[in-house]
Design an enzyme around this catalytic site. Structure first.
Site, short mmCIF file in Angstrom:
data_model
loop_
_atom_site.label_atom_id
_atom_site.label_comp_id
_atom_site.label_asym_id
_atom_site.label_seq_id
_atom_site.Cartn_x
_atom_site.Cartn_y
_atom_site.Cartn_z
CE LYS A 167 10.97 6.89 -3.71
NZ LYS A 167 9.98 5.82 -3.47
CG ASP A 195 9.54 6.64 -7.24
OD1 ASP A 195 9.06 6.17 -8.28
OD2 ASP A 195 8.88 6.75 -6.18
CD GLU A 220 9.92 3.24 -6.16
OE1 GLU A 220 10.86 3.89 -5.64
OE2 GLU A 220 8.85 3.01 -5.58
CG ASP A 245 5.34 2.05 -5.86
OD1 ASP A 245 4.46 1.38 -5.29
OD2 ASP A 245 5.48 3.28 -5.62
CE LYS A 269 4.88 3.32 -2.11
NZ LYS A 269 4.48 4.24 -3.19
N GLY A 297 6.77 3.96 1.19
CA GLY A 297 6.04 4.82 2.13
C GLY A 297 5.01 5.64 1.39
#
Ligand code: NPG
Length: 383
Positions: A167, A195, A220, A245, A269, A297
């Protein structure tokens, strides 16, 4: 089986990162971690449990930050939980619902109680949540670099380490070219995703569609947390699946985003959504609606990393998560069984509770402050 919270302690740790981690919202050089330690009495037996709060030092990823999380836990969340008498982890979210927001702080105390409860019962989190896999593919998140050459060297290192997907963090001015070069380096078959951590706006939709040619697994959170409509517009315009996210802070917001066509893939998450139990409900929504989910994460220590690996063993987690080896961030973890990557996979912990074994000596070394909370007595109301 209800338990009584007989002790709660908040701990602050300072952990240097092995290498700085740069995103569109800033650079992390070290991690200021907030841990919650509880002692739960169930059936006359005391069991310890630990939770990790993923809030950062500054409110730059979301509104939460570590000092605020500590304060809200000490002054609002823990007193409410204790005041209302014996509880199970499943009661925590409901009891804390009158307090608005603060999902990361709420998740940390629920996690500690869940750890204690499951250790008492001798059950691991993966089994408790309904996990099925015994190992899961591991992805790595690669920060922004000053030069593309430095990025390529880092990516090559992670490929050599065996990671299952890459990523890349992107921002305006660091997107098409680095993505092109990394795609050339790793070849067409390896999973690659990007992301943006909210760094773009709706006026960038045409520009972001130029990423389509790189065969990405997903893009993302390009737009602001609140901008579900913008994400829906991008999802219609682009062939790259749109993943959310920051926008998804609960089961309800996830369900709305699905309904609005704003999300093709969900990053789960647990800290962002108020805990592992809400995280499982979002997983279930994904399975029901045919939306792939993966586990994000937040630079967790071995405590959060073990729990994330357990969550990611559920069957709807069909994409590799950001569950990399602890050594990718920390020279030495605070657990004696750190998450490691073997053949691109991470083993799902099988021990009771969250499945980590604390390295108490090292934990003591990196602890900067320990704050035991005065627990208010329970209200005994004669009816
Ligand atoms: O592997 O723990 C990890 C890091 C994964 O990139 C990662 N997290 O936006 O998802 C994110 C990002 C992040 C990093 C978020 C630091 C907040 C702080």
């Amino acid at each position: 089986m209800s338990g009584r919270l007989v002790a709660v302690e908040l701990r602050r740790l300072a952990l240097p990162l092995v290498t700085p981690f740069r995103t569109s919202f800033g650079s992390e050089h070290d991690r200021e971690v907030l841990l919650v330690r509880v002692v739960l009495t169930v059936d006359g037996t005391e069991t310890e449990g630990w939770g990790e709060c993923v809030a950062l030092r500054e409110p730059v990823y979301s509104a939460e930050f570590v000092d605020a999380a500590e304060l809200v836990l000490a002054e609002h969340l823990v007193p409410r939980l204790v005041r209302d008498g014996p509880l199970t982890a499943a009661d925590v979210a409901g009891r804390l619902a009158p307090v608005k927001g603060h999902p990361m702080a709420k998740a940390a105390i629920e996690m500690a109680i869940l750890d204690a409860e499951l250790r008492h019962r001798g059950v691991g989190l993966a089994r408790h949540l309904g996990g099925t896999a015994d190992r899961i593919p591991s992805g790595v998140s690669v920060g922004i670099f000053d030069t593309t050459d430095a990025l390529l060297a880092a990516v090559q290192g992670y490929v050599d380490d065996g990671y299952a997907r890459i990523k890349l963090k992107i921002e305006p001015g660091w997107d098409l070219e680095p993505v092109r070069r990394v795609r050339e380096l790793i070849g067409p078959d390896m999973g690659l995703q990007v992301d943006a951590n909210t760094a773009y706006g709706r006026s960038d939709i045409d520009h972001l569609c130029r990423l389509d040619e790189f065969g990405l697994l997903l893009i993302e959170q390009p737009f602001a947390e609140e901008d579900l409509l913008g994400h829906a517009q991008l999802a219609r315009a682009s062939s790259t699946p749109v993943c959310l996210d920051e926008s998804l802070v609960s089961l309800a917001t996830a369900a709305d985003a699905v309904e609005l066509g704003a999300v093709d893939v969900i990053n789960i998450k647990p800290g962002r959504v108020g805990g592992y139990l809400e995280a499982r409900r979002i997983h279930d929504l994904g399975v029901e609606r045919g939306i792939p989910v993966w586990c994000g994460g937040m630079l967790e220590t071995g405590i959060g990393r073990a729990a994330n690996a357990a969550l990611a063993s559920l069957p709807g987690f069909t994409l590799p998560g950001d569950i990399s080896a602890a050594s990718r961030f920390y020279a030495r973890d605070i657990v004696t069984n750190p998450i490691e990557v073997v053949d691109g996979h991470v083993a799902v912990p099988t021990g009771a509770g969250l499945g980590f074994d604390l390295d108490r000596d090292h934990l003591a070394t990196v602890t900067t402050r320990t704050r035991p909370l005065d627990l208010p007595g329970e209200l005994h109301v004669d009816r």
